[in-house]
Design a protein around this motif. Structure first.
Motif, PDB file in Angstrom:
ATOM      1  N   PRO A 146       0.790  -1.352  -0.029  1.00  0.00           N
ATOM      2  CA  PRO A 146       0.034   0.175   0.198  1.00  0.00           C
ATOM      3  C   PRO A 146       0.739   1.120   0.095  1.00  0.00           C
ATOM      4  O   PRO A 146       1.986   1.352   0.536  1.00  0.00           O
ATOM      5  CB  PRO A 146      -0.845  -0.079   1.287  1.00  0.00           C
ATOM      6  CG  PRO A 146      -0.813  -1.553   1.519  1.00  0.00           C
ATOM      7  CD  PRO A 146       0.475  -1.799   1.219  1.00  0.00           C
ATOM      8  N   PHE A 157       0.187   3.729   1.724  1.00  0.00           N
ATOM      9  CA  PHE A 157       0.236   4.768   2.923  1.00  0.00           C
ATOM     10  C   PHE A 157       0.197   3.593   4.022  1.00  0.00           C
ATOM     11  O   PHE A 157      -0.015   2.487   3.830  1.00  0.00           O
ATOM     12  CB  PHE A 157      -1.033   5.674   3.062  1.00  0.00           C
ATOM     13  CG  PHE A 157      -2.247   4.977   2.720  1.00  0.00           C
ATOM     14  CD1 PHE A 157      -2.967   4.769   3.878  1.00  0.00           C
ATOM     15  CD2 PHE A 157      -2.641   4.487   1.341  1.00  0.00           C
ATOM     16  CE1 PHE A 157      -4.172   4.100   3.644  1.00  0.00           C
ATOM     17  CE2 PHE A 157      -4.059   3.928   1.316  1.00  0.00           C
ATOM     18  CZ  PHE A 157      -4.783   3.628   2.431  1.00  0.00           C
ATOM     19  N   LEU A 163      -1.585   1.960   6.550  1.00  0.00           N
ATOM     20  CA  LEU A 163      -2.997   1.474   6.778  1.00  0.00           C
ATOM     21  C   LEU A 163      -3.508   1.781   8.166  1.00  0.00           C
ATOM     22  O   LEU A 163      -4.295   2.522   8.382  1.00  0.00           O
ATOM     23  CB  LEU A 163      -3.203   0.111   6.482  1.00  0.00           C
ATOM     24  CG  LEU A 163      -2.977  -0.178   4.971  1.00  0.00           C
ATOM     25  CD1 LEU A 163      -3.139  -1.839   4.623  1.00  0.00           C
ATOM     26  CD2 LEU A 163      -4.024   0.617   4.105  1.00  0.00           C
ATOM     27  N   ALA A 175      -2.170   3.482  10.645  1.00  0.00           N
ATOM     28  CA  ALA A 175      -2.016   4.987  11.016  1.00  0.00           C
ATOM     29  C   ALA A 175      -3.005   5.818  10.566  1.00  0.00           C
ATOM     30  O   ALA A 175      -3.431   6.754  11.332  1.00  0.00           O
ATOM     31  CB  ALA A 175      -0.591   5.482  10.684  1.00  0.00           C
ATOM     32  N   LEU A 215      -5.687  -2.243  11.689  1.00  0.00           N
ATOM     33  CA  LEU A 215      -5.582  -2.793  10.392  1.00  0.00           C
ATOM     34  C   LEU A 215      -4.262  -3.472  10.223  1.00  0.00           C
ATOM     35  O   LEU A 215      -3.251  -2.758  10.682  1.00  0.00           O
ATOM     36  CB  LEU A 215      -5.774  -1.900   9.296  1.00  0.00           C
ATOM     37  CG  LEU A 215      -7.135  -1.561   8.619  1.00  0.00           C
ATOM     38  CD1 LEU A 215      -7.247  -0.405   7.624  1.00  0.00           C
ATOM     39  CD2 LEU A 215      -7.686  -2.747   8.020  1.00  0.00           C
ATOM     40  N   GLU A 216      -3.855  -4.492   9.646  1.00  0.00           N
ATOM     41  CA  GLU A 216      -2.405  -5.026   9.545  1.00  0.00           C
ATOM     42  C   GLU A 216      -1.955  -4.267   8.406  1.00  0.00           C
ATOM     43  O   GLU A 216      -2.542  -4.127   7.471  1.00  0.00           O
ATOM     44  CB  GLU A 216      -2.448  -6.636   9.129  1.00  0.00           C
ATOM     45  CG  GLU A 216      -2.576  -7.642  10.473  1.00  0.00           C
ATOM     46  CD  GLU A 216      -2.644  -8.857   9.815  1.00  0.00           C
ATOM     47  OE1 GLU A 216      -1.982  -9.313   8.935  1.00  0.00           O
ATOM     48  OE2 GLU A 216      -3.449  -9.701  10.572  1.00  0.00           O
ATOM     49  N   GLY A 217      -0.648  -4.080   8.517  1.00  0.00           N
ATOM     50  CA  GLY A 217      -0.047  -3.323   7.208  1.00  0.00           C
ATOM     51  C   GLY A 217       0.440  -4.415   6.116  1.00  0.00           C
ATOM     52  O   GLY A 217       0.066  -5.685   6.396  1.00  0.00           O
ATOM     53  N   GLY A 218       1.444  -4.149   5.213  1.00  0.00           N
ATOM     54  CA  GLY A 218       1.836  -5.023   4.378  1.00  0.00           C
ATOM     55  C   GLY A 218       0.681  -5.106   3.302  1.00  0.00           C
ATOM     56  O   GLY A 218      -0.390  -4.862   3.074  1.00  0.00           O
TER      57      GLY A 218
END
Lengths: 179, 598
Positions: free
Chosen positions: B569, B571, B573, B575, B593-596
């Protein structure tokens, strides 16, 4: 063509106009029936997306649930398509990006006219809003973009038809230009 | 030189006063100076006087960076934000200034005393960090000078009581060659032109091989000849002094130190093509030069070198007006410049027809760079062989370079065409050079492996900008700066440039913050080449150069910042839910939300 391809669709921060345009391909739907099987879609009410050949996404990404759905689609769909202006640019929902989220929610739930019992909703059932509305390609990889508000039925049909027949996807000028 | 004219705020202006729509931009610049915005009552008045719709006038105001419909401060401050200014510490100084004035950058203080913004390169790369205050140039900023500025703004000291030293613009030359070493004899070129006639003069210019010094390198003799040959009742001579390419300042030097050569060259051109009116399109950033230029025009009128019956020739009348720009890089493009001269938004025209056949008001027009006119005057005075004694067969003569960035001696250098980059770097005392950006943001980024290449139209052509980056610099910052520059300066007329320049800036920031994957780099390449092929004018066609050159010649700059996953992504997510978490007081698992990527 042999076995039907599996198609999933979703409307994120959109107005369902793109889905209406999909239905607007009229009697050609009958041509498609034998070639397409719907998985998760507002048309089937299947809640969870399974392995699919094609995913069509309408609308941008405005909340946590949109992110989860979009990621699930990306995991399950071989080809993922951004359908319409909101999926591609954020569209009308993204007009809130010029304000802070606090300004938006306060206007809607605290200071707007005719509000009874003012409070910002915080039920855990509700997906949290992102501080900005994003086009979907900022969250997952997108294979194709179908512009339009909505893309015309013709455009959508041409896309499906060419995809099914394995031809390179090409549009007549009028189908993707609006000037 | 000291900008003596700095104090005189509003009255001395350039407009023709003929009440035509062409005056619009000049009138708006005056109003902005007087009121620090364009009041609505004035828009209504202009609309009646010039027979223009109000929306047209607002459209013009919104096009130019230095014009505003909203109230700016009594002191309008713009900090030059070119990469070379940044390398000299401009961003820190800007923050210091903002803090001292109690204002955020990009805003006007509540008491309307002062407004503070960034602006594109203001042509002071050799004496930055630099800024503009009410149009006048502040140079060589330091914390001490910033404090002086803050004190005077707080005390409401009129600009004419500020120390002159703040406004000092040095015009030192570091290296001279045949052009700058030759003595200019007032009137000699015009006299030669009048004596030998236009045909002979055009032949001389042709033999000299003089090519346009703005960077494109079109044959000057051909341009003048086409214009002279076009069938029309009037012709115009226009000097492009809208030196907006980031990192270039050699025209500033010529305008300041060799004004007579420029005017002589323009007058010579008028004699050749048969013109009675010329314009100098002076970029708004150089308004400190307006009064000295007008004084020299007046001196030349008195000396019989300009105006009626030049050099006693009864039928040779030619005069020059100065037209100010208002902060728009695109107006350096010749057809956009003509639109702006006509008082409109500076949007490039479709070409052909070229200005030599249909330019100002539809009449044949020669548009040349400052340096080109200066050189033409010297060639008429000294002859083509003199000019050809240096340079290469395809690029005769010399080129003025504006050298800035990481070197001991930044400034103006005159080098023969064909000089290698290595020799230039040596001459200006550059060490451990990583790369040179030649030709400004729209130019090319040259890595050390190519320093044997030369400055010449047949190798690396340039309008004169030469920015040096040493091995301690993060080149990606320069690429980002140029990419943002184009996003800001795109005129918005054509979609590939308007949208493409924004998309490129976004994708680059995805790389900068470490969210990009290999796929994003492919996307940038595709988008960049699309912009090159489909944009309406040179701006869009070159806006992707910094990124494409970076990807081609410095791939590791980008690759070292990539994620190994297939896609990420753009940005953070989780944050981006933070504000909603604060507003709702939620912190349950669904509020994260999980990042990645996927």
């Amino acid at each position: 063509m042999s076995s039907p391809i599996k198609v999933a669709t979703a409307s994120l921060a959109g107005c369902f106009g793109c889905h209406m345009s999909l239905l607007d391909i009229d009697e050609r739907l009958i041509d498609l029936v034998g070639h397409i099987q719907f998985d998760r879609s507002p048309l089937t009410d299947i809640k969870k997306v399974g392995p699919c050949d094609l995913g069509l996404i309408e609308g941008g990404v405005c909340n946590a649930e949109n992110v989860e759905i979009l990621k699930a689609f990306r995991r399950q769909c071989k080809i993922l398509v951004a359908v319409g202006a909101c999926a591609i640019n954020g569209g009308v929902p993204a007009m809130r990006n010029q304000y802070s989220l606090a300004e938006c929610l306060e206007e809607a739930y605290l200071h707007g006219t005719g509000i009874d019992n003012p409070q910002i909703p915080n039920d855990p059932e509700l997906p949290l809003l992102l501080n900005q509305v994003h086009p979907i390609h900022e969250v997952v990889w997108i294979d194709y973009f179908l512009p339009g508000c909505p893309p015309s039925a013709d455009t959508i049909f041409t896309f499906l038809d060419e995809l099914l027949s394995g031809r390179p996807i090409q549009f007549a000028y009028q189908q993707i230009h609006y000037d | 030189m000291i900008a003596d004219d700095a104090p005189q705020s509003t009255t001395h202006m350039t407009s023709t006063g003929d009440g035509s729509a062409h005056e619009l931009l000049q009138r708006l610049i005056e109003l902005q100076q007087t009121y620090h915005h364009i009041p609505w009552t004035e828009i209504e008045r202009l609309s009646r006087q010039l027979s223009l719709s109000q929306s047209h006038i607002v459209g013009v105001i919104e096009f130019y960076s230095f014009l505003h419909t909203t109230h700016q401060g009594e002191y309008e401050i713009f900090i030059s934000d070119n990469i070379t200014d940044q390398m000299q510490g401009s961003r820190l100084l800007a923050e210091l200034l903002a803090k001292g004035l109690g204002i955020e950058i990009g805003t006007t203080r509540a008491d309307k005393r002062v407004s503070l913004n960034y602006t594109s390169c203001i042509g002071m790369g050799d004496q930055g960090p630099a800024a503009l205050i009410n149009g006048y140039t502040l140079t060589a900023l330091t914390t001490e000078r910033i404090n002086q500025i803050i004190q005077r703004v707080d005390a409401s000291t009129p600009l004419d009581q500020w120390p002159r030293s703040l406004f000092e613009v040095s015009s030192k030359t570091r290296r001279k060659d045949i052009i700058l070493n030759s003595e200019y004899i007032p009137g000699a070129a015009i006299a030669a032109g009048l004596k030998n006639g236009p045909t002979s003069l055009l032949n001389q210019l042709e033999q000299s091989g003089l090519r346009g010094c703005g960077g494109a390198g079109f044959s000057t003799a051909s341009k003048w000849r086409f214009c002279a040959a076009a069938d029309a009742e009037k012709r115009f001579v226009v000097c492009n002094a809208d030196e907006g390419e980031p990192g270039t300042f050699k025209d500033r030097y010529l305008l300041q130190a060799h004004t007579d050569r420029l005017i002589e060259g323009m007058t010579l051109c008028a004699a050749v093509i048969g013109s009675s009116t010329g314009f100098i399109y002076l970029r708004g950033e150089y308004r400190y030069l307006l009064q000295p230029l007008n004084e020299i025009l007046e001196q030349r009128r008195k000396a019989g070198l300009l105006g009626q019956s030049i050099l006693g020739q009864a039928n040779f009348n030619f005069d020059i007006k100065i037209h100010l720009g208002a902060g728009a890089y695109i107006c350096g493009e010749e057809s956009a410049l003509i639109e702006s001269l006509e008082g409109k938004r500076g949007i490039p025209r479709s070409r052909p027809p070229f200005p030599v056949t249909q330019g100002y008001c539809g009449f044949p027009t020669v548009v040349n760079n400052v340096e080109t006119f200066c050189n033409a005057a010297m060639i008429a005075q000294r002859g083509p062989e003199w000019f050809r004694q240096v340079g290469t067969p395809a690029s005769p003569g010399t080129k003025l370079l504006s050298i800035s960035g990481d070197c001991e001696r930044p400034g103006i250098y005159e080098f023969p065409f064909g000089t290698s980059i290595r020799d230039i770097l040596h001459a200006c005392g550059a060490q451990q050079t990583l790369a040179v950006q030649i030709g400004g943001a729209a130019g090319r980024m040259i890595p050390a492996t190519e320093f044997n290449r030369t400055i010449a139209f047949e190798d690396i052509s340039t309008g004169g900008s030469f920015m040096i980056f040493n091995q301690n610099r993060e080149l990606l910052r320069a690429i980002e700066n140029f990419t943002h520059f184009f996003r800001h300066e795109s005129c918005g007329f054509c979609t590939p440039c308007r949208v493409g320049s924004s998309l490129l800036a976004k994708q680059l920031s995805k790389v900068m913050v470490g969210h990009a994957t290999a796929k994003d780099l492919d996307e940038m390449s595709i988008l960049g080449s699309l912009m090159q092929k489909t944009s309406h004018c040179g701006l869009g066609q070159t806006a992707a150069n910094p990124i494409l050159d970076g990807l081609g010649k410095f791939p590791s700059l980008f690759q070292s910042r990539l994620r190994a996953t297939s896609f990420e992504p753009a940005f953070d997510l989780d944050a981006s839910l933070e504000e909603a978490r604060l507003l709702t007081g939620r912190d349950d698992p669904d509020a994260h939300l999980e990042g990645g990527g996927v």
